[in-house]
Write an enzyme that holds these catalytic residues in place. Sequence first.
Site, mmCIF file in Angstrom:
data_model
loop_
_atom_site.group_PDB
_atom_site.id
_atom_site.type_symbol
_atom_site.label_atom_id
_atom_site.label_comp_id
_atom_site.label_asym_id
_atom_site.label_seq_id
_atom_site.Cartn_x
_atom_site.Cartn_y
_atom_site.Cartn_z
ATOM 1 N N CYS A 74 0.825 -1.203 0.000
ATOM 2 C CA CYS A 74 0.000 0.000 0.000
ATOM 3 C C CYS A 74 0.868 1.267 0.000
ATOM 4 C CB CYS A 74 -0.959 0.089 1.180
ATOM 5 S SG CYS A 74 -2.226 -1.169 1.161
ATOM 6 N N ARG B 185 6.201 -0.576 -4.142
ATOM 7 C CA ARG B 185 5.803 -1.155 -2.853
ATOM 8 C C ARG B 185 4.905 -2.372 -3.031
ATOM 9 N NH1 ARG B 185 6.554 2.234 1.451
ATOM 10 N NH2 ARG B 185 4.744 1.488 2.582
ATOM 11 N N TRP C 254 -2.606 -3.011 -1.771
ATOM 12 C CA TRP C 254 -2.151 -4.405 -1.843
ATOM 13 C C TRP C 254 -3.154 -5.189 -1.009
ATOM 14 C CZ3 TRP C 254 -0.322 -8.404 1.298
ATOM 15 C CH2 TRP C 254 0.420 -9.398 0.660
ATOM 16 N N ASN D 8 -2.970 2.489 4.987
ATOM 17 C CA ASN D 8 -1.969 1.431 4.819
ATOM 18 C C ASN D 8 -1.840 0.738 6.160
ATOM 19 O OD1 ASN D 8 0.295 -0.146 4.340
ATOM 20 N ND2 ASN D 8 1.735 1.556 4.503
ATOM 21 N N GLY D 9 -2.031 -0.585 6.176
ATOM 22 C CA GLY D 9 -1.917 -1.333 7.431
ATOM 23 C C GLY D 9 -3.079 -2.289 7.580
ATOM 24 N N GLU E 35 19.626 -17.258 -1.497
ATOM 25 C CA GLU E 35 19.269 -15.951 -2.049
ATOM 26 C C GLU E 35 19.112 -16.040 -3.577
ATOM 27 O OE1 GLU E 35 18.106 -13.371 -0.962
ATOM 28 O OE2 GLU E 35 18.517 -11.792 -2.413
ATOM 29 N N LYS F 263 15.701 -15.067 -5.505
ATOM 30 C CA LYS F 263 15.717 -14.025 -6.544
ATOM 31 C C LYS F 263 15.075 -14.560 -7.818
ATOM 32 C CE LYS F 263 16.278 -11.130 -5.185
ATOM 33 N NZ LYS F 263 16.461 -10.618 -3.874
ATOM 34 N N GLU G 10 11.219 -15.218 -7.385
ATOM 35 C CA GLU G 10 10.355 -14.048 -7.182
ATOM 36 C C GLU G 10 10.146 -13.242 -8.455
ATOM 37 O OE1 GLU G 10 11.552 -11.332 -3.988
ATOM 38 O OE2 GLU G 10 13.640 -11.577 -4.476
ATOM 39 N N HIS H 190 18.808 -36.677 0.105
ATOM 40 C CA HIS H 190 17.831 -37.206 1.057
ATOM 41 C C HIS H 190 16.403 -36.898 0.602
ATOM 42 C CE1 HIS H 190 21.023 -38.327 3.757
ATOM 43 N NE2 HIS H 190 21.541 -37.108 3.631
ATOM 44 N N LYS I 7 7.219 -4.631 -1.538
ATOM 45 C CA LYS I 7 8.580 -4.265 -1.130
ATOM 46 C C LYS I 7 8.681 -4.120 0.381
ATOM 47 C CE LYS I 7 12.736 -2.652 -2.034
ATOM 48 N NZ LYS I 7 13.655 -3.717 -2.455
HETATM 49 C C1 G6P Z 1 9.711 -8.424 1.209
HETATM 50 C C2 G6P Z 1 10.647 -8.079 0.063
HETATM 51 C C3 G6P Z 1 11.961 -8.837 0.209
HETATM 52 C C4 G6P Z 1 12.585 -8.521 1.562
HETATM 53 C C5 G6P Z 1 11.615 -8.837 2.709
HETATM 54 C C6 G6P Z 1 12.120 -8.271 4.016
HETATM 55 O O1 G6P Z 1 9.266 -9.726 1.101
HETATM 56 O O2 G6P Z 1 10.037 -8.386 -1.165
HETATM 57 O O3 G6P Z 1 12.855 -8.460 -0.812
HETATM 58 O O4 G6P Z 1 13.764 -9.256 1.712
HETATM 59 O O5 G6P Z 1 10.348 -8.227 2.473
HETATM 60 O O6 G6P Z 1 12.080 -6.872 3.928
HETATM 61 P P1 G6P Z 1 12.987 -5.894 4.746
HETATM 62 O O7 G6P Z 1 12.561 -4.527 4.298
HETATM 63 O O8 G6P Z 1 12.696 -6.142 6.187
HETATM 64 O O9 G6P Z 1 14.404 -6.190 4.399
#
Ligand code: G6P
Length: 592
Positions: free
Chosen positions: A2, A27, A73, A97-98, A469, A473, A476, A492, A587
């Site tokens: 949001c 966001r 969102w 937002n929230g 990671e 990546k 996502e 396993h 985000k």
């Molecule tokens: C969301 C983002 C990720 C991020 C995670 C934690 O899922 O898409 O890229 O790693 O939040 O966010 P932060 O702002 O706490 O690093």
Amino acid sequence: MCGIVGYVGKKNALNVLIDGLKSLEYRGYDSSGIAYISNDEVNIIKEKGKVSELEKKINFNQDVDLGIAHTRWATHGEPSVKNAHPHTCEKITLVHNGIIENYEELKEELAKKYNFLSDTDTEVVAVLLNEIYKEKKDIVDSLIELKKKLVGSYALAILVSDEKDKIYALRKNSPLIVARSTDASFLASDVPAILKYTKKYSLLLENEIAILTKDKITFLNDEKEEITKEIITFEGEENAALKGGYDHFMLKEIYEEENIVKRLSEEYSSFEKLLHNFKDIKKYNKIDIVACGSAYHIGIIARYLIEEYADIPVNVEVASEYRYKKNFLDKNSLVIFISQSGETADTLACLRKVKELGVTTLSIVNVVGSSIARESDIVIYTKAGPEIAVATTKAFVAQLVIVILLTLYFAYQNNKMTKEEVSSVLKDLQKLNIKDVINKDYKDIAKILKDKNDIFFLGRNIDYAVALEGSLKLKEISYIHSEAYAAGELKHGTISLIENKTPVISLLTCDKIIEKTISNIKEVKARDAYTIAITTKAYDFIDKNIVIEKTNKLLMPILAVIPLQLIAYETAKLKGCDIDKPRNLAKSVTVE
Ligand code: G6P
């Protein structure tokens, strides 16, 4: 998650608001809406999908100087026009937002008098505020009363039809910044929305109400007393939130990694500077690290590093689990919180939990003045600048540099590394050749991966953490299913999924354990996998070697993760995915 923008001033508010929403698209959202004053009326327009769809419905040839806008969102109710914000009830129009946790019980009561039009928790706030306002007749008194009744998180921008020259704002657990330019007042969920007009802003805090008019912003506390706010100056580039010629923000941000590492390596260029920058960090016997998503992967890397080099036991957990389990902390423990946004709801809740226990908290945060940064005992800023692409890259690399520096500090503190050893890593950090890794061609690999359904990542020790990671990546942004495994664990169970040409991407940068990983790659190769390796030397039996420079072993993960970021990028690009705004993702995750 949001985005909120509010504007009152001399410019055309519709342009400013839509521009602002576009700068907050990163966001994550699935519908948008706007409320503005025109012909002394509150007008509302909402649309499902992209802000560009909302834009098509707006007549910009109107004289409008005040409005609020929102990207939603979806949490309560599907993405739709009816659920999009703003929500309105008689004299009140607002965006939120929230999450209002007690919205069901509030709604049950209010539904006796009012016919709700949406499935959202936000409409409940509009109706409730309208009810309170009918009784109190004073909007500030009503907002103070509203706060007492709401449980959960909220950043709210509110129009009241009795005062069409003002925007009211308040917040709890969701971010909101407020800013003045020479001829206007702004509010927004994040700085990219205001950077075109001003670099100076204030953070709205939880016991405050902001009242915006075109001439000034007034801040009141819960006793209705006027207060003065600290003004923060945004330190990054003005165009930090612009693509600057790159196809995507993600690519731009990967290219920024070189400078970010350079800047941090200068800030910590000597042993003395390291000690000075971390002077507030005492000696601890035990460390917990708490984070979500990619930041959690940094936590895993940090665990391997700190345990190995500083000899301190480290426990790493995702925030959404840490929050609800028993923690073994005492006065000699340190809890580290890692967060790009500094607003992730679960991470923030863990921070508060730990603080209540009286244990020292340290946060590694990118967004200056964010809740996690403000509420931690010690904060280390990653200084990566605004990160716009949802998939984090440059902030990840900056976090990585910080945890490496912290490892050196802890290792020295614990007599596990000498001043000379620490200095030598700091020198190597200054010489790190990031450009070469970024400039390699990853398009060939993207062609191989693009049509696959399953991809596996393997590694041991820090290579495993980096593999996690790389896998995140890729999935996502390219929507290809992938999983990362500690290389020894694949056999396993999961090895049953390896068939003809299943891509297996392995990391071979962690010297002490490379031979073991090589055996695991041979196991998948024997089952017809297509093998790719990020490695410091080429191996004949591997189908595709991506050879990266060998540097100090503490610094290897910085070089190792960049190819994985670029492989994900190129694959998603070939697939035509919406790289900067992947579906369903946000985000800044301000809900639990
Ligand atoms: C969301 C983002 C990720 C991020 C995670 C934690 O899922 O898409 O890229 O790693 O939040 O966010 P932060 O702002 O706490 O690093």
